[in-house]
Design a protein around this motif. Structure first.
Motif, PDB file in Angstrom:
ATOM      1  N   ALA A  47      -6.312  -7.026  -2.636  1.00  0.00           N
ATOM      2  CA  ALA A  47      -7.630  -7.551  -2.255  1.00  0.00           C
ATOM      3  C   ALA A  47      -7.505  -8.324  -0.953  1.00  0.00           C
ATOM      4  O   ALA A  47      -8.352  -8.225  -0.054  1.00  0.00           O
ATOM      5  N   CYS A  48      -6.433  -9.066  -0.833  1.00  0.00           N
ATOM      6  CA  CYS A  48      -6.165  -9.851   0.372  1.00  0.00           C
ATOM      7  C   CYS A  48      -5.903  -8.923   1.563  1.00  0.00           C
ATOM      8  O   CYS A  48      -6.410  -9.142   2.660  1.00  0.00           O
ATOM      9  N   LYS A  49      -5.159  -7.871   1.327  1.00  0.00           N
ATOM     10  CA  LYS A  49      -4.892  -6.912   2.412  1.00  0.00           C
ATOM     11  C   LYS A  49      -6.177  -6.260   2.875  1.00  0.00           C
ATOM     12  O   LYS A  49      -6.397  -6.034   4.062  1.00  0.00           O
ATOM     13  N   ASP A  50      -7.039  -5.926   1.912  1.00  0.00           N
ATOM     14  CA  ASP A  50      -8.299  -5.264   2.249  1.00  0.00           C
ATOM     15  C   ASP A  50      -9.180  -6.195   3.076  1.00  0.00           C
ATOM     16  O   ASP A  50      -9.762  -5.799   4.077  1.00  0.00           O
ATOM     17  N   LYS A  51      -9.217  -7.447   2.675  1.00  0.00           N
ATOM     18  CA  LYS A  51     -10.068  -8.399   3.382  1.00  0.00           C
ATOM     19  C   LYS A  51      -9.539  -8.637   4.791  1.00  0.00           C
ATOM     20  O   LYS A  51     -10.290  -8.784   5.742  1.00  0.00           O
ATOM     21  N   ASN A  52      -8.233  -8.680   4.926  1.00  0.00           N
ATOM     22  CA  ASN A  52      -7.635  -9.015   6.224  1.00  0.00           C
ATOM     23  C   ASN A  52      -7.148  -7.809   7.015  1.00  0.00           C
ATOM     24  O   ASN A  52      -6.594  -7.968   8.087  1.00  0.00           O
ATOM     25  N   ASP A  53      -7.353  -6.611   6.448  1.00  0.00           N
ATOM     26  CA  ASP A  53      -6.899  -5.394   7.111  1.00  0.00           C
ATOM     27  C   ASP A  53      -5.434  -5.458   7.499  1.00  0.00           C
ATOM     28  O   ASP A  53      -5.054  -5.171   8.631  1.00  0.00           O
ATOM     29  N   ASN A  54      -4.627  -5.850   6.561  1.00  0.00           N
ATOM     30  CA  ASN A  54      -3.207  -5.995   6.858  1.00  0.00           C
ATOM     31  C   ASN A  54      -2.444  -4.709   6.605  1.00  0.00           C
ATOM     32  O   ASN A  54      -2.628  -4.064   5.588  1.00  0.00           O
ATOM     33  N   GLU A  55      -1.602  -4.397   7.534  1.00  0.00           N
ATOM     34  CA  GLU A  55      -0.771  -3.202   7.403  1.00  0.00           C
ATOM     35  C   GLU A  55       0.316  -3.415   6.355  1.00  0.00           C
ATOM     36  O   GLU A  55       0.574  -4.549   5.930  1.00  0.00           O
ATOM     37  N   VAL A  56       0.973  -2.345   6.010  1.00  0.00           N
ATOM     38  CA  VAL A  56       2.141  -2.433   5.137  1.00  0.00           C
ATOM     39  C   VAL A  56       3.147  -3.391   5.772  1.00  0.00           C
ATOM     40  O   VAL A  56       3.357  -3.364   6.982  1.00  0.00           O
ATOM     41  N   GLY A  57       3.702  -4.275   4.969  1.00  0.00           N
ATOM     42  CA  GLY A  57       4.673  -5.237   5.492  1.00  0.00           C
ATOM     43  C   GLY A  57       4.073  -6.603   5.748  1.00  0.00           C
ATOM     44  O   GLY A  57       4.798  -7.573   5.895  1.00  0.00           O
ATOM     45  N   VAL A  58       2.750  -6.665   5.813  1.00  0.00           N
ATOM     46  CA  VAL A  58       2.100  -7.958   6.018  1.00  0.00           C
ATOM     47  C   VAL A  58       1.314  -8.313   4.761  1.00  0.00           C
ATOM     48  O   VAL A  58       0.341  -7.641   4.415  1.00  0.00           O
TER      49      VAL A  58
END
Lengths: 281, 798, 190
Positions: free
Chosen positions: C22-33
């Motif tokens: 959910a955090c990755k989706d909100k922040n558009d973080n790539e793999v590894g972040v």
């Protein structure tokens, strides 16, 4: 391990600083020569020291994600050892390059700049150590970090200077050259002794793990025992070269022996530094 | 420093972050006039979007992949691009909990905007299965399918046509599988299927006890239990609706929770008070031993057994069965001389006799208690026995029909009924167990009722024809999820067997590679549907079309409409309705039986129809227990059938016993084959995948990499270290994958999360970790279901 | 506004990582972040007695993002001052106009909070979703947890409600940075 930039940076800087200290030590003996000769003998080491520090600088830039912001890095001297180190490193590089440049302009070596470089440099190594010592990475927060860094300076510095000075000096003043090699040998032995003390302390203190995904340094280094062992063997071979050179120079041992020793020791110190950065990876 | 200074910094930071976020969101390929662009559009769109935040459109939708959760997804849409997902934010209560998306739901943007999506229809150019295709137009694809389908139908008859079991992007009320069967039905008929790969054995076995598969109660019941046994049940990862939420609530109420599983599942970690590791395929032995304790220590509910059950002891047996066949006789070993004691079971199950004894006592004396069965343990060689064993334990302890109890078995229950688009009649009228489709290709004309074929006319012994035309739509069972990939590949590659394979897919999956015609499907975000969860379900969610079809993709209904037109049955097929019109039709149909079901407009506004458990709590079989005179069980005897006369009459007492029995499994721990292949292998449902869906989702691969679990002891004896790449092999195939050394799996058993995409190298060795490279096509005896947790293998370093 | 903090009900963390994604989706973080991370901690062994196995396997999961610490070592060590703790709510942020991308904060944080973004050449991290908070929404992770095991709020309120524990098995000692974190420990994490 992916800290190649930092590996190159620390090795270059420490070699350059060690070299500066050695030049300062040899300066007095070299003042027996006339100033022009002195300049002639010392110009190559000065250039190499400046060159090394610039290579180190360049390597450190490749470590940065946003090098365009590099000037910001000295904005937090109040609490950041990294800020302090960057400032001091910058000063050392300025002095090293200044010393070399001024020498070429004046055709003589400015001892005060040399002394300033040595003092700043030695403090710089302390700052470099403090950067790692103050992190939470298991294994870095040990006296070993400082001893390893100073040790590198006192192993590579003397051998570097000797291999640059002696070929020119030998023709002019064989006795002096012989004395330099001996001095360098003893100082390098001292450098290794410092490192060994650090390793001993490292070995007897229980490492902590203060990072959530951190690995105990003993586990991190599992699988690197061979690397460490080879490194020490190479290091001893390098020192042996120089030791042999110091007692057998008049027996027409080729000076290339010194270059060989330098190469071997750079390799050994590189391996040592590689293992150092494995801890942080 | 002043606040003002910090605020200024912060503002700068936020505006920068926002730009980063949006530019990231549209850096996935975006369709612009039918052409995918990633380059210069990105910056423009980023700038526009930043300015248009106020116009953001938020639509509720629901993934209609075969996910147990079918949660509520809110798509935040800017300029036609989904830029963020959120989930249910309504007030969160016990009776009406939020339907929060799990890890899979949160990763949907990487599914919809995955650059690897199939972009246009394709036709095979290489050998079948090679994966070589050329681009064709939709018209060419439909022409080809219509022509081939007509040819095959004329040559072999309609019974040669088959739509494969597929659950991947199957949809809910207008799913691809249903709709192609509707089209087949309108053009002469087809060979149908029954069962599923999920629950074949429990849906077949449960009714022999209770007369129905609807044995589930609403989950509020769990808070009234004294103990909950989750037997092979891992709702945290499989996502059975919001079961995990209600188990948590029960735990907060002090209910003791026991998990029985070869793995210390995530459910066991977070929710269980006790985890009991058990060797796979031996569950029924432990159940037998628990029954032994309950009988010999007189802990069973005598009046319940007396009043409601058939077959407990010799005094309660149906007519026409010889002596010594009751449950009690079997358990006490009166006929075979083997009392099914905990000590007997310990040797088989690896569960200490003392643990079995204690658990049996706790379950029988702490009433009410809930024994909830997962579907995993029924996917084994003799999974039917596990299913019926659970129902019998529930029955003899009187935990059926009471609040806080649980009838066990299949556990279906739904408070919300949706109406699917009707399949219509099938003039052929034949079905096969869905697991036996590969058999129907190779030896269809030999398959009879013993193979589970249903609908055979009296003069008809076998299927009339082998399968010739295969439609594998929206699923990966054509190879990946079916057992024994190597054998399946061999069958599919033989172009003299299947003469047509049509696949519709979103990605180039292992199944897609075997297509003759490969059609690019859109995703649930590009189509309309209504989603409901797996059991127990209390809601329906309107799955709204959020974005336009990407690339040249179409929904299955869209291209089938083209095919129907080509086959001359468009009007009958569509009845004049497009997808949205069918959704509206379905809603109106549902409203006829459930007046509370929202209208389309209401549904669109709320996004969800969720029935509160307040006042709607259901206890399965409550009426049958409260008022047995007027409410009979739907079994032949009208009672709970511990002994099933119907099973007895099948006359295969060894493999299809009339009472639940432990049957030592082929490729179980007692099979002599263990000398060659000493390790048992199971394939669990991984949190990061829904079966094989999302295997190519990079966010989810990062969160849950494809690794094989192996106990430290088993690893040590094989000189294997954590993270090593190992080979796992048996006579059916070989897999190479990394190992996770963990004691969260019982010694002697390894576990590969099921669903990884089969990726054979040139030597046929799977390099990704698909468990089905190693599973068997041998069906279970009664249901003809898939036995995919029944495998023996060996592991070695690569 | 008071210092913000997270509450993690470690006892019910199923390790599902919905919060992470959910955090990755909100922040558009790539793999590894990963601004939020979930760690598995498992120890223990079996006793094998004849055929029977008796397990003593103790496993639990921990979800951690940035704890917006009282004494953030990342801020202390940052050479540029890009990493800073803002006054009004104590949220630790990175000013990308200053950040040089030296990654030094990674070595200084006990919790793995700083996450380097290769594409930007900058350090990134959990910003407590201050944009969502100011829009009246929950931080992405808080609203995502299927087990309702993540909460946030003024740390003093969280401590009053859930106690003072921020040291559990496997976590670095809280004395290092004084994290604004309250945990209800899993039975295996005590």
């Amino acid at each position: 391990m992916h800290e190649w930039s930092l590996l190159i940076f620390t090795l270059c800087m420490q070699a350059a600083i060690g070299g500066t200290v050695m030049l300062l030590i040899f300066y007095k003996k070299l003042s027996k020569l006339d100033p022009e000769q002195q300049f002639h003998v010392m110009k190559l080491p000065l250039v190499v020291i400046a060159g090394l520090s610039l290579i180190g600088l360049a390597a450190s830039f490749t470590h940065l994600g946003s090098p365009e912001n590099a000037l910001n890095t000295i904005r937090h001297l109040g609490s950041s050892w990294m800020s302090r180190e960057i400032l001091v490193t910058g000063m050392f590089i300025a002095v090293a390059c200044g010393a070399a440049g001024l020498a070429f302009i004046q055709k003589k070596v400015n001892v005060w700049l040399l002394a300033a470089g040595a003092v700043i440099g030695l403090f710089d190594i302390y700052c470099m150590g403090a950067i790692y010592y103050n992190t939470l990475v298991s294994g870095w927060n040990s006296i070993n970090t400082y001893t390893s860094f100073y040790g590198t300076a006192f192993v590579l510095g003397p051998i570097l200077i000797v291999s640059l000075l002696v070929p020119f000096l030998k023709a002019k003043n064989e006795e002096l050259a012989q004395a330099f090699v001996k001095n360098a040998f003893y100082i390098a032995l001292g450098g290794i002794a410092i490192q060994l003390i650090g390793v001993a302390i490292f070995g007897i203190t229980a490492p902590e793990v203060n990072q959530i995904a951190g690995v105990n340094v003993m586990d991190a280094l599992e699988g690197y025992q061979t690397t460490v062992a080879i490194r020490w063997m190479i290091e001893i071979i390098g020192i042996f070269f120089i030791g042999y050179l110091s007692i057998a120079m008049n027996k027409k041992i080729p000076i290339y022996f010194a270059y060989g020793a330098l190469a071997v020791l750079i390799f050994a110190e590189g391996m040592s530094r590689y293992v150092f950065y494995v801890m942080g990876a | 420093m002043s606040n003002g200074f910090f605020n200024e910094l912060n503002e700068k930071k936020i505006s920068r972050r926002k730009f980063i976020k949006w530019s990231g969101a549209v850096s996935a390929p975006v369709v612009l006039g039918g052409i995918a662009t990633t380059g210069n559009m990105v910056k423009k769109a980023g700038a526009e979007l930043a300015a248009k935040k106020a116009d953001e459109l938020v639509l509720t939708t629901c993934s209609t992949v075969n996910c147990g959760g079918r949660c509520l997804i809110k798509a935040h849409i800017n300029n036609g691009v989904v830029t963020r997902l959120t989930t249910d934010t309504k007030a969160d209560t016990f009776e009406l909990p939020q339907l929060r998306a799990c890890i899979r739901g949160r990763g949907y943007r990487q599914f919809v905007y995955n650059p690897d999506r199939l972009k246009y229809p394709m036709k095979r150019v290489g050998k079948r299965g090679e994966g070589k295709f050329e681009r064709i137009s939709w018209e060419e694809a439909i022409d080809y399918i219509a022509k081939e389908l007509t040819r095959i139908t004329e040559k072999y008859g309609p019974a040669s046509r088959y739509s494969n079991y597929a659950s991947g992007h199957s949809g809910s009320i207008i799913g691809a599988g249903n709709m192609i069967q509707r089209l087949f039905g309108l053009t002469g008929g087809y060979l149908g299927f029954h069962n599923s790969y999920s629950s074949a054995q429990t849906t077949n076995a449960t009714p022999f006890t209770y007369g129905t598969t609807q044995t589930g109660s609403t989950l509020d019941n769990l808070s009234h239990s004294k103990m909950i046994i989750l037997w092979g049940h891992n709702p945290v990862e499989t996502r059975f609706g919001v079961t995990d939420f209600y188990v948590r609530k029960a735990k907060e109420n002090g209910v003791k929770i026991v998990v029985i599983d070869p793995r210390q599942s995530d459910t066991a970690v977070a929710l269980a008070d006790e985890w009991i590791p058990i060797a796979p395929t031996t569950d029924a032995a432990m159940m037998d031993a628990m029954t032994h304790v309950i009988i010999t220590e007189n802990l069973y509910d005598k009046s319940f057994v007396d009043q409601y059950c058939v077959g407990f002891d010799e005094n309660h047996m149906p007519d026409g069965v010889p002596e010594g066949e009751s449950l009690k006789s079997y358990i006490l070993g009166e006929k075979d001389g083997v009392p099914k004691t905990p000590e007997w079971a310990e040797k088989i199950t690896r569960v200490p006799a003392s643990t079995i004894r204690r658990l049996a006592r706790e379950y029988a004396t702490n009433k009410p208690s809930a024994l909830m069965q997962g579907w995993g343990p029924q996917r084994q060689a003799y999974g039917e026995q596990f299913v019926r064993g659970g129902t019998v334990l529930a029955a003899i302890t009187g935990n059926v029909g009471v609040k806080g109890g649980w009838a066990s078995g299949a556990g279906y229950i739904s408070l919300v009924k949706t109406t699917a688009v009707p399949k219509g009649d099938n003039p052929v009228g034949l079905t096969i167990p869905c697991f036996l489709w590969t058999d129907a290709i190779v030896r269809g004309t030999e398959m009879d009722a013993k193979d589970g074929v249903k609908g055979l006319a009296e003069e008809q012994d076998t299927l009339p024809v082998n399968m010739k035309a295969m439609f594998n739509l929206a699923g990966n069972t054509l190879i990946n999820q079916h057992s024994d990939c190597n054998k399946t590949a061999e069958i599919l590659s033989d172009e003299s067997l299947l003469e047509l394979i049509v696949v519709s897919e979103i990605f180039m999956t292992p199944s897609a590679k075997f297509a003759d015609i490969l059609l690019p499907s859109n995703t649930f975000m590009e189509r309309w549907d209504v989603g409901t969860t797996w059991a127990p379900s209390q809601q329906a969610i309107l799955s709204q079309k959020c974005i336009e079809n990407m690339y040249e993709s179409k929904s299955d209904y869209e291209w089938m409409t083209m095919l129907a037109k080509k086959l001359g049955v468009e009007q009958k097929f569509t009845e004049g309705r497009d997808e949205l019109a069918w959704i509206k039709w379905s809603i109106e149909e549902s409203r006829k039986t459930d007046p509370n079901f929202p209208t389309f407009e209401e549904f669109k506004k709320e996004g969800i129809y969720q029935v509160s458990l307040e006042g709607n709590s259901v206890v399965a079989f409550e009426q049958q227990i409260k008022d047995p005179k007027n409410n009979k069980f739907e079994t032949p005897s009208g009672k709970i059938e511990i002994f099933s006369k119907a099973l007895w009459d099948m006359n295969d007492h060894e493999e299809i016993p009339a009472i639940p029995k432990y049957i030592s499994s082929w490729e179980g721990p007692e099979d002599p084959l263990t000398e060659k292949y000493p390790l048992q292998l199971i394939g669990w449902h991984y949190k990061r995948r829904c079966h094989s869906t999302f295997d190519n989702n990079k966010w989810l691969e990062e969160a849950g990499p494809q690794v094989m679990w192996m106990n430290e002891r088993d690893a040590a004896t094989r000189n294997i270290k954590d993270g090593d790449r190992v080979k796992i092999f048996n006579d059916r195939g070989e897999v190479h994958m990394p190992v996770k050394m963990t004691n969260r799996v019982i010694p002697g058993t390894i576990a590969i999360p099921q669903g990884a995409w089969w990726s054979p190298d040139k030597d046929g060795v799977d390099q990704r970790g698909n468990v089905n490279t190693l599973t068997s096509q041998r069906p279970s005896p009664l249901a003809k279901g898939n036995p995919q947790h029944t495998n023996l293998v060996e592991v070695a370093r690569v | 506004m008071a210092q913000l903090g997270f509450y993690i009900n470690n006892d019910y963390c199923t390790g599902c990582k919905a919060c992470v994604v959910a955090c990755k989706d909100k922040n558009d973080n790539e793999v590894g972040v990963n601004f939020r991370r979930v760690y598995e901690h498992s120890e223990g062994d079996y006793v094998e007695r004849d055929h029977a196995v008796i397990q003593n396997i103790q496993t639990f999961f921990t979800s951690i993002s940035c704890n917006h610490c009282e004494n953030p070592k990342c801020v202390e060590g940052c050479p540029t001052g890009a990493m800073y703790k803002r006054e009004e709510d104590g949220v630790v942020l990175v000013d990308h106009d200053k950040c040089v991308g030296c990654k030094y904060c990674v070595w200084n944080c006990p919790y793995g909070a700083p996450q380097y973004n290769e594409v930007l050449g900058k350090m990134t991290k959990c910003d407590f979703c201050i944009d969502l908070i100011s829009a009246g929404e929950n931080p992405a992770c808080v609203g995502s947890c299927p087990m309702r095991a993540i909460e946030y709020g003024p740390i003093e309120e969280l401590r009053a409600k859930y106690g003072n524990v921020s040291d559990i098995k496997g976590l670095p000692n809280s004395s290092i940075t004084k994290p604004n974190l309250v945990i209800t420990a899993h039975r295996n994490a005590k």
